[in-house]
Design an enzyme around this catalytic site. Structure first.
Site, PDB file in Angstrom:
ATOM      1  N   GLN A   3       6.019   2.095  -6.634  1.00  0.00           N
ATOM      2  CA  GLN A   3       4.577   1.916  -6.608  1.00  0.00           C
ATOM      3  C   GLN A   3       3.911   2.990  -5.753  1.00  0.00           C
ATOM      4  O   GLN A   3       2.681   3.106  -5.745  1.00  0.00           O
ATOM      5  CB  GLN A   3       4.236   0.538  -6.030  1.00  0.00           C
ATOM      6  CG  GLN A   3       4.724  -0.630  -6.856  1.00  0.00           C
ATOM      7  CD  GLN A   3       4.517  -1.953  -6.148  1.00  0.00           C
ATOM      8  OE1 GLN A   3       5.351  -2.401  -5.385  1.00  0.00           O
ATOM      9  NE2 GLN A   3       3.383  -2.569  -6.395  1.00  0.00           N
ATOM     10  N   VAL A  27       2.711   6.602  -4.313  1.00  0.00           N
ATOM     11  CA  VAL A  27       2.231   7.863  -4.886  1.00  0.00           C
ATOM     12  C   VAL A  27       2.744   9.064  -4.097  1.00  0.00           C
ATOM     13  O   VAL A  27       2.428  10.203  -4.426  1.00  0.00           O
ATOM     14  CB  VAL A  27       0.683   7.895  -4.967  1.00  0.00           C
ATOM     15  CG1 VAL A  27       0.189   6.829  -5.929  1.00  0.00           C
ATOM     16  CG2 VAL A  27       0.044   7.729  -3.602  1.00  0.00           C
ATOM     17  N   HIS A  56       2.349   4.223 -10.350  1.00  0.00           N
ATOM     18  CA  HIS A  56       0.974   4.345  -9.872  1.00  0.00           C
ATOM     19  C   HIS A  56       0.527   5.794  -9.712  1.00  0.00           C
ATOM     20  O   HIS A  56      -0.468   6.060  -9.035  1.00  0.00           O
ATOM     21  CB  HIS A  56       0.796   3.587  -8.555  1.00  0.00           C
ATOM     22  CG  HIS A  56       0.870   2.100  -8.716  1.00  0.00           C
ATOM     23  ND1 HIS A  56       1.093   1.224  -7.670  1.00  0.00           N
ATOM     24  CD2 HIS A  56       0.748   1.311  -9.828  1.00  0.00           C
ATOM     25  CE1 HIS A  56       1.117  -0.019  -8.122  1.00  0.00           C
ATOM     26  NE2 HIS A  56       0.902   0.018  -9.423  1.00  0.00           N
ATOM     27  N   CYS A 107     -11.554  23.129 -12.490  1.00  0.00           N
ATOM     28  CA  CYS A 107     -10.269  22.862 -13.127  1.00  0.00           C
ATOM     29  C   CYS A 107      -9.562  24.186 -13.399  1.00  0.00           C
ATOM     30  O   CYS A 107     -10.161  25.097 -13.993  1.00  0.00           O
ATOM     31  CB  CYS A 107     -10.482  22.107 -14.432  1.00  0.00           C
ATOM     32  SG  CYS A 107      -8.993  21.961 -15.462  1.00  0.00           S
ATOM     33  N   GLY A 115      10.434  -3.118   0.241  1.00  0.00           N
ATOM     34  CA  GLY A 115       9.184  -2.754   0.903  1.00  0.00           C
ATOM     35  C   GLY A 115       7.933  -3.055   0.114  1.00  0.00           C
ATOM     36  O   GLY A 115       6.959  -2.311   0.200  1.00  0.00           O
ATOM     37  N   LEU A 132      10.578  -5.737   5.379  1.00  0.00           N
ATOM     38  CA  LEU A 132      10.400  -5.938   6.811  1.00  0.00           C
ATOM     39  C   LEU A 132      10.237  -7.417   7.128  1.00  0.00           C
ATOM     40  O   LEU A 132      10.748  -7.919   8.129  1.00  0.00           O
ATOM     41  CB  LEU A 132       9.187  -5.145   7.308  1.00  0.00           C
ATOM     42  CG  LEU A 132       8.903  -5.187   8.815  1.00  0.00           C
ATOM     43  CD1 LEU A 132      10.077  -4.599   9.598  1.00  0.00           C
ATOM     44  CD2 LEU A 132       7.610  -4.438   9.138  1.00  0.00           C
ATOM     45  N   ALA A 187      13.230  -0.819   6.985  1.00  0.00           N
ATOM     46  CA  ALA A 187      13.839  -0.246   5.778  1.00  0.00           C
ATOM     47  C   ALA A 187      14.908   0.777   6.110  1.00  0.00           C
ATOM     48  O   ALA A 187      15.938   0.862   5.435  1.00  0.00           O
ATOM     49  CB  ALA A 187      12.755   0.382   4.903  1.00  0.00           C
TER      50      ALA A 187
END
Length: 233
Positions: A92, A94, A110, A137, A177, A204, A221
């Site tokens: 999840q 990024v 994500h 761009c 996590g 955790l 972790a």
């Protein structure tokens, strides 16, 4: 290999990167206590105030570039190298800390903070510097259309067909996590259980969905993930 499992799916969330210095959203000092998610993590927020959204992601991008993988990331990369069977790491997150640690069989559901895309021409590419409304761009030369290549609330996560296929086939599902309250990822454990997979939570502290898991281990972790992966092999 001693492990009896044939097909492994691992889901990681912000908790695996917290010890690398990347802020999580949901703890008491998390990003959601500093920002309203409707302002910085929705298409509507971007349309309303793109300058604020760019400022938020520029800061997160700079933070990421200063971070480094921790032993939990390294343990997953090492497991992948030694796992000859079906393996998919779904994150999840990024950030790119899994890649920097050496993971390759990886899906960013994500999106990726170090990528941008153009809403005008659809171009997508790596980006490691600040961007704003004046940034053109690189592909079409039009300013004002660039946005972070991340999935905001109200947008469809990436790679769902591949994830669903992997969950349907897996016999071991490990969540690391995660808060257990962001869907559709929070529902992956239930889907894996329906297919008969053994399910494990490494976190955790107990997530909102901890009761669904067959096996649970709690602690930092960087400690519990390497230990569990060594035992798995």
């Amino acid at each position: 290999m001693a492990s009896p499992y044939q097909s492994l799916v691992i889901l990681t969330g912000a908790g695996i990167s917290a010890e690398s210095g990347l802020g999580t959203f949901r703890d008491k000092d998390g990003l959601w206590t500093q920002y309203d998610l409707r302002d910085v993590a929705t298409p509507e927020g971007f349309a309303r105030n793109p300058a604020l959204v760019h400022e938020f992601y520029n800061a997160r991008r700079r933070n990421l570039l200063e971070a480094a993988p921790n032993p939990a990331h390294a343990a997953l990369a090492d497991l992948e190298r030694q796992w000859p069977r079906d393996f998919l790491l779904v994150t999840q997150n990024v950030d790119d800390l899994h890649e920097r640690a050496g993971s390759t069989r990886l899906l960013h559901m994500h999106g990726e903070l170090l990528k941008i895309r153009c809403e005008n021409c659809g171009d997508r590419r790596e980006c490691r510097q600040d961007i704003d409304l004046a940034t053109a761009c690189p592909a079409c030369g039009t300013p004002g259309y660039l946005r972070p290549h991340v999935v905001w609330f109200g947008e469809m996560p990436l790679g769902m067909a591949q994830i669903e296929q992997a969950l349907a086939a897996c016999d071991l599902f490990i969540s690391i996590g995660t808060s257990g309250n962001v869907y559709p990822a929070a529902g992956f454990v239930a889907e894996a259980r329906r297919q008969g997979a053994h399910t494990v939570e490494l976190n955790l502290e107990p997530s909102e969905g901890h009761s669904v898991f067959a096996e649970k281990r709690y602690g930092p972790a960087s400690e519990i993930v390497p230990a569990f992966m060594r035992a798995l092999l």
